[in-house]
Scaffold this motif. Sequence first.
Motif, PDB file in Angstrom:
ATOM      1  N   ILE A 187      60.863 -68.246 -15.915  1.00 49.97           N
ATOM      2  CA  ILE A 187      61.123 -68.393 -14.486  1.00 49.97           C
ATOM      3  C   ILE A 187      62.402 -67.636 -14.143  1.00 49.97           C
ATOM      4  CG2 ILE A 187      61.482 -69.999 -12.581  1.00 49.97           C
ATOM      5  CD1 ILE A 187      60.113 -72.148 -14.242  1.00 49.97           C
ATOM      6  N   GLY A 188      62.292 -66.734 -13.190  1.00 52.17           N
ATOM      7  CA  GLY A 188      63.435 -65.915 -12.818  1.00 52.17           C
ATOM      8  C   GLY A 188      63.866 -66.142 -11.383  1.00 52.17           C
ATOM      9  N   GLN A 189      65.160 -66.048 -11.152  1.00 52.90           N
ATOM     10  CA  GLN A 189      65.741 -66.177  -9.820  1.00 52.90           C
ATOM     11  C   GLN A 189      65.741 -64.820  -9.113  1.00 52.90           C
ATOM     12  OE1 GLN A 189      69.596 -67.164 -11.288  1.00 52.90           O
ATOM     13  NE2 GLN A 189      69.372 -69.354 -10.907  1.00 52.90           N
ATOM     14  N   PRO A 190      65.849 -64.835  -7.780  1.00 55.09           N
ATOM     15  CA  PRO A 190      66.070 -63.566  -7.089  1.00 55.09           C
ATOM     16  C   PRO A 190      67.330 -62.881  -7.613  1.00 55.09           C
ATOM     17  CG  PRO A 190      65.497 -65.269  -5.521  1.00 55.09           C
ATOM     18  CD  PRO A 190      65.718 -65.957  -6.837  1.00 55.09           C
ATOM     19  N   TYR A 191      67.225 -61.608  -7.869  1.00 58.10           N
ATOM     20  CA  TYR A 191      68.314 -60.745  -8.317  1.00 58.10           C
ATOM     21  C   TYR A 191      68.790 -61.008  -9.746  1.00 58.10           C
ATOM     22  CZ  TYR A 191      68.365 -58.873  -3.658  1.00 58.10           C
ATOM     23  OH  TYR A 191      67.984 -58.272  -2.494  1.00 58.10           O
ATOM     24  N   SER A 192      68.073 -61.848 -10.483  1.00 58.32           N
ATOM     25  CA  SER A 192      68.381 -61.941 -11.912  1.00 58.32           C
ATOM     26  C   SER A 192      67.760 -60.728 -12.605  1.00 58.32           C
ATOM     27  CB  SER A 192      67.825 -63.240 -12.508  1.00 58.32           C
ATOM     28  OG  SER A 192      66.418 -63.290 -12.377  1.00 58.32           O
ATOM     29  N   GLY A 193      68.505 -60.093 -13.505  1.00 56.58           N
ATOM     30  CA  GLY A 193      68.005 -58.887 -14.169  1.00 56.58           C
ATOM     31  C   GLY A 193      66.859 -59.187 -15.107  1.00 56.58           C
ATOM     32  N   TYR A 194      65.883 -58.261 -15.165  1.00 57.10           N
ATOM     33  CA  TYR A 194      64.665 -58.544 -15.929  1.00 57.10           C
ATOM     34  C   TYR A 194      63.912 -57.243 -16.205  1.00 57.10           C
ATOM     35  CZ  TYR A 194      60.080 -60.676 -16.945  1.00 57.10           C
ATOM     36  OH  TYR A 194      58.892 -61.057 -17.525  1.00 57.10           O
ATOM     37  N   ALA A 195      63.214 -57.223 -17.333  1.00 58.02           N
ATOM     38  CA  ALA A 195      62.261 -56.150 -17.627  1.00 58.02           C
ATOM     39  C   ALA A 195      61.296 -56.671 -18.676  1.00 58.02           C
ATOM     40  CB  ALA A 195      62.974 -54.907 -18.148  1.00 58.02           C
ATOM     41  N   ALA A 196      59.999 -56.493 -18.450  1.00 60.00           N
ATOM     42  CA  ALA A 196      58.976 -56.918 -19.411  1.00 60.00           C
ATOM     43  C   ALA A 196      58.625 -55.736 -20.302  1.00 60.00           C
ATOM     44  CB  ALA A 196      57.742 -57.418 -18.682  1.00 60.00           C
ATOM     45  N   ARG A 197      58.482 -56.016 -21.598  1.00 57.11           N
ATOM     46  CA  ARG A 197      58.185 -54.963 -22.567  1.00 57.11           C
ATOM     47  C   ARG A 197      57.087 -55.444 -23.520  1.00 57.11           C
ATOM     48  NH1 ARG A 197      63.042 -51.765 -22.533  1.00 57.11           N
ATOM     49  NH2 ARG A 197      63.548 -51.680 -20.309  1.00 57.11           N
ATOM     50  N   ARG A 198      56.101 -54.568 -23.777  1.00 56.18           N
ATOM     51  CA  ARG A 198      55.052 -54.894 -24.742  1.00 56.18           C
ATOM     52  C   ARG A 198      54.447 -53.587 -25.232  1.00 56.18           C
ATOM     53  NH1 ARG A 198      52.212 -58.802 -27.998  1.00 56.18           N
ATOM     54  NH2 ARG A 198      50.144 -57.932 -28.327  1.00 56.18           N
ATOM     55  N   VAL A 199      54.494 -53.370 -26.545  1.00 57.85           N
ATOM     56  CA  VAL A 199      53.849 -52.223 -27.172  1.00 57.85           C
ATOM     57  C   VAL A 199      53.096 -52.754 -28.377  1.00 57.85           C
ATOM     58  CG1 VAL A 199      54.150 -49.985 -28.264  1.00 57.85           C
ATOM     59  CG2 VAL A 199      55.711 -50.687 -26.450  1.00 57.85           C
ATOM     60  N   SER A 200      51.772 -52.750 -28.298  1.00 54.45           N
ATOM     61  CA  SER A 200      50.968 -53.329 -29.374  1.00 54.45           C
ATOM     62  C   SER A 200      49.532 -52.844 -29.245  1.00 54.45           C
ATOM     63  CB  SER A 200      51.012 -54.860 -29.310  1.00 54.45           C
ATOM     64  OG  SER A 200      50.111 -55.423 -30.251  1.00 54.45           O
ATOM     65  N   GLY A 201      48.810 -52.910 -30.329  1.00 52.30           N
ATOM     66  CA  GLY A 201      47.399 -52.561 -30.287  1.00 52.30           C
ATOM     67  C   GLY A 201      46.538 -53.694 -29.770  1.00 52.30           C
ATOM     68  N   ARG A 202      47.129 -54.885 -29.616  1.00 51.69           N
ATOM     69  CA  ARG A 202      46.370 -56.048 -29.157  1.00 51.69           C
ATOM     70  C   ARG A 202      46.648 -56.299 -27.677  1.00 51.69           C
ATOM     71  NH1 ARG A 202      47.166 -60.836 -33.455  1.00 51.69           N
ATOM     72  NH2 ARG A 202      45.516 -61.700 -32.133  1.00 51.69           N
ATOM     73  N   GLU A 203      45.600 -56.644 -26.958  1.00 52.46           N
ATOM     74  CA  GLU A 203      45.727 -56.837 -25.520  1.00 52.46           C
ATOM     75  C   GLU A 203      46.580 -58.062 -25.194  1.00 52.46           C
ATOM     76  OE1 GLU A 203      42.636 -56.111 -22.114  1.00 52.46           O
ATOM     77  OE2 GLU A 203      42.350 -58.152 -22.886  1.00 52.46           O
ATOM     78  N   CYS A 204      47.444 -57.883 -24.228  1.00 54.66           N
ATOM     79  CA  CYS A 204      48.329 -58.946 -23.758  1.00 54.66           C
ATOM     80  C   CYS A 204      47.992 -59.234 -22.296  1.00 54.66           C
ATOM     81  CB  CYS A 204      49.787 -58.487 -23.884  1.00 54.66           C
ATOM     82  SG  CYS A 204      51.005 -59.603 -23.141  1.00 54.66           S
ATOM     83  N   ILE A 205      48.055 -60.506 -21.908  1.00 55.22           N
ATOM     84  CA  ILE A 205      47.862 -60.882 -20.510  1.00 55.22           C
ATOM     85  C   ILE A 205      49.090 -61.645 -20.041  1.00 55.22           C
ATOM     86  CG2 ILE A 205      46.504 -62.197 -18.844  1.00 55.22           C
ATOM     87  CD1 ILE A 205      44.076 -61.812 -20.593  1.00 55.22           C
ATOM     88  N   ILE A 206      49.747 -61.126 -19.002  1.00 57.96           N
ATOM     89  CA  ILE A 206      50.894 -61.785 -18.375  1.00 57.96           C
ATOM     90  C   ILE A 206      50.509 -62.078 -16.931  1.00 57.96           C
ATOM     91  CG2 ILE A 206      53.338 -61.648 -17.784  1.00 57.96           C
ATOM     92  CD1 ILE A 206      53.585 -59.398 -19.887  1.00 57.96           C
TER      93      ILE A 206
END
Length: 324
Positions: free
Chosen positions: A100-119
Amino acid sequence: MYRYAEREILLALETLGRDFPRLNWDFRPDPTSGSGELVSYWPGDALEEVMVNVFKGTFIQEPFHRQDFFFIHFAYQEGYETLSAKNRSRMYVPEGSCYIGQPYSGYAARRVSGRECIIIGVLIRRDTFLREYLQALSADTAMLRFFLEPQKNRYSQEFLRFIIPDDSPVWKLLGLIVWEYANKTEHTQKVLKPMVMALSMYLSSEYKRQSLAADESLEDRIVQYIEANSDTVTLASAAAHFGYHPVYLSKLLPKKTGRTFSDILLAARMRRGKLLLQQTDLPIEKIADMLGYRNSSNFYKAFRRYFGTSPRESLKGGGDAGGT
């Protein structure tokens, strides 16, 4: 692993997953920060107050950014990494957990894999959250501080991350939210907003449950219960919750904590009241009602006795009113 693997939900995930790259991912430098950091603005329709997006793939590498809305990300299938503003640290968000993130909290999602990810992302406009969702979540002072912190510190760097049990109602409710958003009608926003409210309350409850230390004393748990239910709790209802007679509880608390039930309840209400006065634009009468005062004049009297000043003198922008 799919947690709500009905065919309709899987089709909805596919639909929103295809839409994900076409959303309005508007990353622009923040002109007010002076640092050149990127800000992600509302990626949905201008008339939407709540939206859902789904990343479904093997590779995602967002630029580090801040956003102007509240968001809840669910690691629905496989986990992913985040880069948070707090200490510029990488963190793993495992499958079955939420971030759970607040407005203006810094964030970046990262995923590198051969398996499918669902976010799955549930996004709530900042003003909508403060106007319509805050009251339901404000009983817990820790959660209240988390959601109000961006009002005082625009670049707050706090976040919440925790596991959601497989049998939690959160997953079924999340599935319904995804389905509704993928099958939009003219009524979708009216349907989504109460469902996201319920989702937020389930998450708040689960977070509080996990935050309780296993070795906490009975009196600590009673105090936490009073504080979490300070708008409705009575001595009788607290005693019933823990399976004791009210007289026993009325003697236990002063003996173990040095404070009576009334002292604990008043302190909880006053802390919440002061936060709401100083960090929101809610009317005093509304705040009094949120705290459990059916007559706002009783709130005025209690506040003045506790802090030595009136609620009006403690309104947002009025500075610290003192007290504890």
